[in-house]
Design an enzyme around this catalytic site. Structure first.
Site, PDB file in Angstrom:
ATOM      1  N   TRP A 265       0.846  -1.200   0.000  1.00  0.00           N
ATOM      2  CA  TRP A 265       0.000   0.000   0.000  1.00  0.00           C
ATOM      3  C   TRP A 265       0.876   1.242   0.000  1.00  0.00           C
ATOM      4  O   TRP A 265       1.844   1.327   0.761  1.00  0.00           O
ATOM      5  CB  TRP A 265      -0.904  -0.005   1.236  1.00  0.00           C
ATOM      6  CG  TRP A 265      -1.703   1.257   1.416  1.00  0.00           C
ATOM      7  CD1 TRP A 265      -1.440   2.264   2.292  1.00  0.00           C
ATOM      8  CD2 TRP A 265      -2.888   1.625   0.699  1.00  0.00           C
ATOM      9  NE1 TRP A 265      -2.400   3.253   2.169  1.00  0.00           N
ATOM     10  CE2 TRP A 265      -3.296   2.885   1.195  1.00  0.00           C
ATOM     11  CE3 TRP A 265      -3.639   1.013  -0.305  1.00  0.00           C
ATOM     12  CZ2 TRP A 265      -4.423   3.550   0.719  1.00  0.00           C
ATOM     13  CZ3 TRP A 265      -4.765   1.681  -0.789  1.00  0.00           C
ATOM     14  CH2 TRP A 265      -5.152   2.925  -0.270  1.00  0.00           C
TER      15      TRP A 265
ATOM     16  N   ASP B  78       3.004   3.835 -19.619  1.00  0.00           N
ATOM     17  CA  ASP B  78       1.641   4.352 -19.376  1.00  0.00           C
ATOM     18  C   ASP B  78       1.760   5.529 -18.412  1.00  0.00           C
ATOM     19  O   ASP B  78       1.107   5.596 -17.371  1.00  0.00           O
ATOM     20  CB  ASP B  78       0.773   3.240 -18.774  1.00  0.00           C
ATOM     21  CG  ASP B  78      -0.727   3.560 -18.828  1.00  0.00           C
ATOM     22  OD1 ASP B  78      -1.084   4.689 -19.200  1.00  0.00           O
ATOM     23  OD2 ASP B  78      -1.532   2.680 -18.480  1.00  0.00           O
TER      24      ASP B  78
HETATM   25  P1  ADP Z   1      -6.091   0.748 -13.003  1.00  0.00           P
HETATM   26  O1  ADP Z   1      -5.197  -0.239 -13.694  1.00  0.00           O
HETATM   27  O2  ADP Z   1      -7.516   0.313 -12.900  1.00  0.00           O
HETATM   28  O3  ADP Z   1      -5.938   2.143 -13.495  1.00  0.00           O
HETATM   29  P2  ADP Z   1      -4.371   1.427 -10.836  1.00  0.00           P
HETATM   30  O4  ADP Z   1      -3.287   0.452 -10.602  1.00  0.00           O
HETATM   31  O5  ADP Z   1      -3.988   2.648 -11.611  1.00  0.00           O
HETATM   32  O6  ADP Z   1      -5.607   0.707 -11.501  1.00  0.00           O
HETATM   33  O7  ADP Z   1      -5.004   1.830  -9.449  1.00  0.00           O
HETATM   34  C1  ADP Z   1      -6.196   2.605  -9.306  1.00  0.00           C
HETATM   35  C2  ADP Z   1      -5.968   3.699  -8.282  1.00  0.00           C
HETATM   36  O8  ADP Z   1      -5.603   3.121  -7.026  1.00  0.00           O
HETATM   37  C3  ADP Z   1      -4.780   4.592  -8.658  1.00  0.00           C
HETATM   38  O9  ADP Z   1      -5.174   5.696  -9.409  1.00  0.00           O
HETATM   39  C4  ADP Z   1      -4.205   4.993  -7.343  1.00  0.00           C
HETATM   40  O10 ADP Z   1      -4.859   6.152  -6.858  1.00  0.00           O
HETATM   41  C5  ADP Z   1      -4.548   3.846  -6.420  1.00  0.00           C
HETATM   42  N1  ADP Z   1      -3.389   2.942  -6.206  1.00  0.00           N
HETATM   43  C6  ADP Z   1      -2.761   2.179  -7.134  1.00  0.00           C
HETATM   44  N2  ADP Z   1      -1.773   1.455  -6.595  1.00  0.00           N
HETATM   45  C7  ADP Z   1      -1.777   1.762  -5.272  1.00  0.00           C
HETATM   46  C8  ADP Z   1      -0.996   1.330  -4.147  1.00  0.00           C
HETATM   47  N3  ADP Z   1      -0.023   0.415  -4.290  1.00  0.00           N
HETATM   48  N4  ADP Z   1      -1.268   1.872  -2.947  1.00  0.00           N
HETATM   49  C9  ADP Z   1      -2.262   2.797  -2.788  1.00  0.00           C
HETATM   50  N5  ADP Z   1      -3.054   3.210  -3.791  1.00  0.00           N
HETATM   51  C10 ADP Z   1      -2.818   2.716  -5.022  1.00  0.00           C
END
Ligand code: ADP
Length: 291
Positions: free
Chosen positions: A96, A198
């Protein structure tokens, strides 16, 4: 779909064998593509991504992409705990990232880290495996020449998909293909660079130290201007980021004029993911190139 409480419990049990118990969870994001969940156990906080798509290796590829990124630059990249499948749910459990306010050197750190990633080079454009950009397949079959790679492995698969999905007409397909000869000698010659792939602002998070964390990559070896152009697509990064990048790893003159051509790829990706809102941006660039 299975009751989410039980699904999460099963994922945590299969990962930690009963050593960790969920004490809190909530949904972070629920798009049509992935569900993102915050999970807390007595020991740790986790980020869990799940989906029901038909791409069984999608999270394995994302996990490898995170490894590539982490291993070739000093920026923080969240560690993956596990990827797996439960019933028809695929999941990716990772560290996280606790978001905070950005440090004054945030943009410079991001620029230096990205330049480090781009300094990792190879002979050919592409990668040993195909992967995904969001949930769409990304063809990484290697090519010696960037223009051929960009046309054959980036633009063509996406324009074909858009035509198949009915987002563009036969006339637009023909017109789009007429830009290909215009791309000969358009891009400066550079070695293939490891790309995030990306790189829009939503895929760079401010971590607990106030520094950038890179998430959600679609890695391959490509022209590094591709990442920088992508970063400008939705609002762009802070000007101090571009200034710092230019200082560490200068670009050839004329980059600004090439940006919209590189961005045909992410725009086509968006057209295929989210529909025709993105079509006018593509048509505008095509018309300009054909003028
Ligand atoms: P998607 O592939 O659906 O775009 P993401 O991996 O970008 O998914 O994650 C969606 C959202 O979750 C991100 O925009 C970010 O705000 C949050 N997020 C992604 N990874 C983490 C993480 N490791 N810890 C906390 N929040 C995260």
């Amino acid at each position: 779909m299975e009751n989410p409480d039980f699904l999460l419990e099963k994922i945590i049990f299969s990962t930690f064998g009963g050593e960790e118990k969920i004490i809190e969870y909530h949904l972070v994001a629920a798009g049509n593509l992935n569900q993102a969940i915050y999970l807390k156990t007595a020991q740790q906080e986790y980020f869990l991504k799940t989906n029901h798509q038909n791409n069984p290796d999608i999270y394995k590829r994302e996990s490898e992409g995170l490894d590539w990124t982490r291993n070739h630059c000093s920026l923080h990249v969240p560690k993956v705990i596990v990827t797996g499948t439960y019933g028809d749910t695929q999941y990716l459990l990772m560290e996280w990232i606790r978001a905070s306010r950005s440090h004054p050197d945030y943009s410079e750190k991001l620029a230096e880290g990205l330049a480090e990633l781009h300094m990792c080079t190879r002979k050919k454009f592409g990668l040993d495996v195909n992967n995904y950009i969001s949930v769409l397949p990304q063809n990484n079959e290697p090519e010696m020449d960037w223009t051929s790679f960009f046309i054959q492995k980036r633009l063509e698969p996406m324009i074909q998909r858009a035509f198949y999905e009915g987002y563009i007409s036969e006339k637009s397909l023909k017109e789009f293909r007429m830009i290909y000869p215009k791309l000969n000698d358009f891009f400066p010659h550079e070695k293939p660079s490891l790309l995030h792939g990306d790189l829009w602002s939503g895929n760079v998070m401010v971590n607990s130290l106030g520094f950038p964390s890179l998430i959600d990559p679609a890695v391959y070896f490509g022209h590094r201007e591709m990442d920088l152009a992508f970063s400008k697509l939705f609002g762009g990064f802070d000007p101090s980021f571009y200034k710092a990048y230019q200082e560490v790893f200068p670009l050839d003159p004329g980059f600004e004029q090439r940006v919209e051509v590189y961005n045909l790829y992410p725009l086509l990706v968006h057209l295929n993911l989210f529909g025709t809102t993105y079509l006018s941006g593509i048509t505008r660039v095509v018309k300009k190139l054909l003028r």
